[in-house]
Design an enzyme around this catalytic site. Sequence first.
Site, PDB file in Angstrom:
ATOM      1  N   LYS A  87       4.845 -24.599  -2.365  1.00  0.00           N
ATOM      2  CA  LYS A  87       5.195 -23.373  -3.092  1.00  0.00           C
ATOM      3  C   LYS A  87       5.885 -23.746  -4.389  1.00  0.00           C
ATOM      4  CE  LYS A  87       5.138 -18.826  -2.169  1.00  0.00           C
ATOM      5  NZ  LYS A  87       4.161 -18.061  -1.377  1.00  0.00           N
ATOM      6  N   GLY A 195       4.375   0.921   2.768  1.00  0.00           N
ATOM      7  CA  GLY A 195       3.904   0.291   1.533  1.00  0.00           C
ATOM      8  C   GLY A 195       2.403   0.397   1.400  1.00  0.00           C
ATOM      9  N   VAL A 196       1.964   1.270   0.467  1.00  0.00           N
ATOM     10  CA  VAL A 196       0.519   1.419   0.260  1.00  0.00           C
ATOM     11  C   VAL A 196       0.136   0.845  -1.100  1.00  0.00           C
ATOM     12  CG1 VAL A 196      -0.121   3.236   1.886  1.00  0.00           C
ATOM     13  CG2 VAL A 196       1.013   3.866  -0.259  1.00  0.00           C
ATOM     14  N   GLY A 197       0.451  -0.429  -1.280  1.00  0.00           N
ATOM     15  CA  GLY A 197       0.058  -1.154  -2.489  1.00  0.00           C
ATOM     16  C   GLY A 197      -1.321  -1.744  -2.288  1.00  0.00           C
ATOM     17  N   VAL A 199      -2.558  -4.272  -0.558  1.00  0.00           N
ATOM     18  CA  VAL A 199      -3.031  -4.552   0.806  1.00  0.00           C
ATOM     19  C   VAL A 199      -2.911  -3.306   1.697  1.00  0.00           C
ATOM     20  CG1 VAL A 199      -2.815  -6.039   2.826  1.00  0.00           C
ATOM     21  CG2 VAL A 199      -2.315  -6.972   0.573  1.00  0.00           C
TER      22      VAL A 199
HETATM   23  P1  NAD Z   1       1.958  -4.609  -3.706  1.00  0.00           P
HETATM   24  O1  NAD Z   1       3.102  -4.837  -4.620  1.00  0.00           O
HETATM   25  O2  NAD Z   1       0.631  -4.269  -4.269  1.00  0.00           O
HETATM   26  O3  NAD Z   1       2.334  -3.454  -2.663  1.00  0.00           O
HETATM   27  C1  NAD Z   1       3.585  -3.322  -2.090  1.00  0.00           C
HETATM   28  C2  NAD Z   1       3.869  -1.830  -1.986  1.00  0.00           C
HETATM   29  O4  NAD Z   1       5.066  -1.663  -1.237  1.00  0.00           O
HETATM   30  C3  NAD Z   1       4.072  -1.181  -3.332  1.00  0.00           C
HETATM   31  O5  NAD Z   1       3.275  -0.007  -3.411  1.00  0.00           O
HETATM   32  C4  NAD Z   1       5.558  -0.838  -3.352  1.00  0.00           C
HETATM   33  O6  NAD Z   1       5.847   0.315  -4.092  1.00  0.00           O
HETATM   34  C5  NAD Z   1       5.825  -0.656  -1.876  1.00  0.00           C
HETATM   35  N1  NAD Z   1       7.214  -0.810  -1.459  1.00  0.00           N
HETATM   36  C6  NAD Z   1       8.147  -1.681  -1.901  1.00  0.00           C
HETATM   37  N2  NAD Z   1       9.291  -1.540  -1.229  1.00  0.00           N
HETATM   38  C7  NAD Z   1       9.078  -0.556  -0.333  1.00  0.00           C
HETATM   39  C8  NAD Z   1       9.877   0.056   0.661  1.00  0.00           C
HETATM   40  N3  NAD Z   1      11.137  -0.307   0.855  1.00  0.00           N
HETATM   41  N4  NAD Z   1       9.320   1.015   1.421  1.00  0.00           N
HETATM   42  C9  NAD Z   1       8.043   1.413   1.235  1.00  0.00           C
HETATM   43  N5  NAD Z   1       7.246   0.878   0.300  1.00  0.00           N
HETATM   44  C10 NAD Z   1       7.762  -0.088  -0.475  1.00  0.00           C
HETATM   45  O7  NAD Z   1       1.876  -5.914  -2.796  1.00  0.00           O
HETATM   46  P2  NAD Z   1       0.680  -6.365  -1.857  1.00  0.00           P
HETATM   47  O8  NAD Z   1      -0.106  -7.388  -2.567  1.00  0.00           O
HETATM   48  O9  NAD Z   1       0.029  -5.169  -1.281  1.00  0.00           O
HETATM   49  O10 NAD Z   1       1.485  -7.134  -0.724  1.00  0.00           O
HETATM   50  C11 NAD Z   1       2.186  -6.425   0.285  1.00  0.00           C
HETATM   51  C12 NAD Z   1       2.875  -7.424   1.201  1.00  0.00           C
HETATM   52  O11 NAD Z   1       1.908  -8.292   1.786  1.00  0.00           O
HETATM   53  C13 NAD Z   1       3.864  -8.340   0.495  1.00  0.00           C
HETATM   54  O12 NAD Z   1       4.914  -8.646   1.385  1.00  0.00           O
HETATM   55  C14 NAD Z   1       3.054  -9.606   0.247  1.00  0.00           C
HETATM   56  O13 NAD Z   1       3.882 -10.751   0.150  1.00  0.00           O
HETATM   57  C15 NAD Z   1       2.212  -9.641   1.496  1.00  0.00           C
HETATM   58  N6  NAD Z   1       0.972 -10.393   1.343  1.00  0.00           N
HETATM   59  C16 NAD Z   1       0.073 -10.033   0.391  1.00  0.00           C
HETATM   60  C17 NAD Z   1      -1.109 -10.743   0.267  1.00  0.00           C
HETATM   61  C18 NAD Z   1      -2.153 -10.358  -0.749  1.00  0.00           C
HETATM   62  O14 NAD Z   1      -3.284 -10.855  -0.667  1.00  0.00           O
HETATM   63  N7  NAD Z   1      -1.843  -9.486  -1.667  1.00  0.00           N
HETATM   64  C19 NAD Z   1      -1.367 -11.846   1.100  1.00  0.00           C
HETATM   65  C20 NAD Z   1      -0.426 -12.180   2.093  1.00  0.00           C
HETATM   66  C21 NAD Z   1       0.744 -11.435   2.188  1.00  0.00           C
END
Ligand code: NAD
Length: 396
Positions: A87, A195-197, A199
């Site tokens: 990392k 969290g509806v980002g 993923v």
């Molecule tokens: P993202 O930033 O697109 O989505 C995260 C969402 O969570 C955002 O919409 C944000 O507003 C919301 N959020 C933040 N704090 C919050 C809270 N307290 N309550 C409710 N919602 C909240 O990120 P992502 O890429 O979707 O990743 C989500 C998680 O999955 C992260 O922990 C990331 O490390 C993990 N992850 C992602 C991937 C990937 O391929 N993107 C791979 C492995 C792990």
Amino acid sequence: MQFTQLDSDILSNFDSFDDHEDVRRFELTGGIIAFVAVHNTNLGPALGGCRMTNYDSEADAIHDVLRLSRGMTYKNAMAGLPLGGGKAVIIGNHRTDKSEELMQEVGAAVESFGGSYITAEDSGTSEEDMVAIASQTGYVVGLPPEMLSGSEYGELGGNPSPLTALGCYHGIKSAIQHRYEGRKSLADMTVAIQGVGAVGLALGTLLKQDGAKLIIADISEEGIEAAKKELGDVDVVSVDEIFGVQADIFAPCAMGGALNDETIEQLKVEIIAGAANNQLWQSHHDKLLAEKGILYVPDYVINSGGVICVGYEYFRKSDYNPQDFCIERGSMVAHVESVGKIVTKILQESQKRELPTGETADILAEERFLKGAALSDSNPEDSSNSAQSDGMTMVQ
Ligand code: NAD
């Protein structure tokens, strides 16, 4: 590229130090400090993202890079990848302190490892940053498909989030099958997504297609609006309420540390399975969930779809492919789908060993990267495809 290698006298002061192979401190443009840690390369070169965030001190950044790189060793081992764990962390505000020049220097820092560390996107870095890094080193993945020459390359580059969601979806299906004696369908089950980002939304779409009811929460109003548009009929609750809703499954897809004494107390679900990294606030919360009868699917196992996706991108762009994986998109997707089988394996082993699921996953990962054990049930395609089968060998 000038760097200081941190020796074990310094590193042993950190409880997250775990005999890491190589930890380096880089001083970059504008005095910005970055640390890169290679935890373990028994299975192959260390792959893990590059994070940019503000830390209170260099010690905090070292602690984080040690912890995160170790986590990648476990994740890559359980994903059945011939890759170790590493990392990078950059201390700074990714909105105000980042520049193309800085990221190019990060590229040179990555290059200084001569291939024992491969970087990728992480929180605070973007695809554009990976492009800047790629100007200095080939040891970078998560590049836009159009940057990878050849149409087959294009099939493998790009955003890994949909693949992370796909792996999660298969992990959830395995969890319900395990918990409810062979139940295959999510129809009429309720999933609470925190969290509806990138993923969370993609996962919600897959679950909804299977007939699941969704309850969602997000700190971003914009995120909620986009999710409502995409998912249609969903219940929306506040970020505090999401822990206590009546549902079958809780899917943490926001930030780490969602599962702590306070939130676990509120949970009414029977399964926890979601994409967020480091869901447990502290390691003992694994045991606490087991004691409460909540089936916890270990985060780094169920969310490994993204690293499988970028891992295949690396196999394709480099000559490194020790297990002769078929490096087509279809095989990569099949590997991601095999996350479901790995989840089943862990849940069954946890039951057999009478240990919490997180602890079981750690033991199985260690058996693999420390002792070279095969990872059974991880065959993403079929037993005839030995490259992606469970006969994993150690790359020393
Ligand atoms: P993202 O930033 O697109 O989505 C995260 C969402 O969570 C955002 O919409 C944000 O507003 C919301 N959020 C933040 N704090 C919050 C809270 N307290 N309550 C409710 N919602 C909240 O990120 P992502 O890429 O979707 O990743 C989500 C998680 O999955 C992260 O922990 C990331 O490390 C993990 N992850 C992602 C991937 C990937 O391929 N993107 C791979 C492995 C792990």
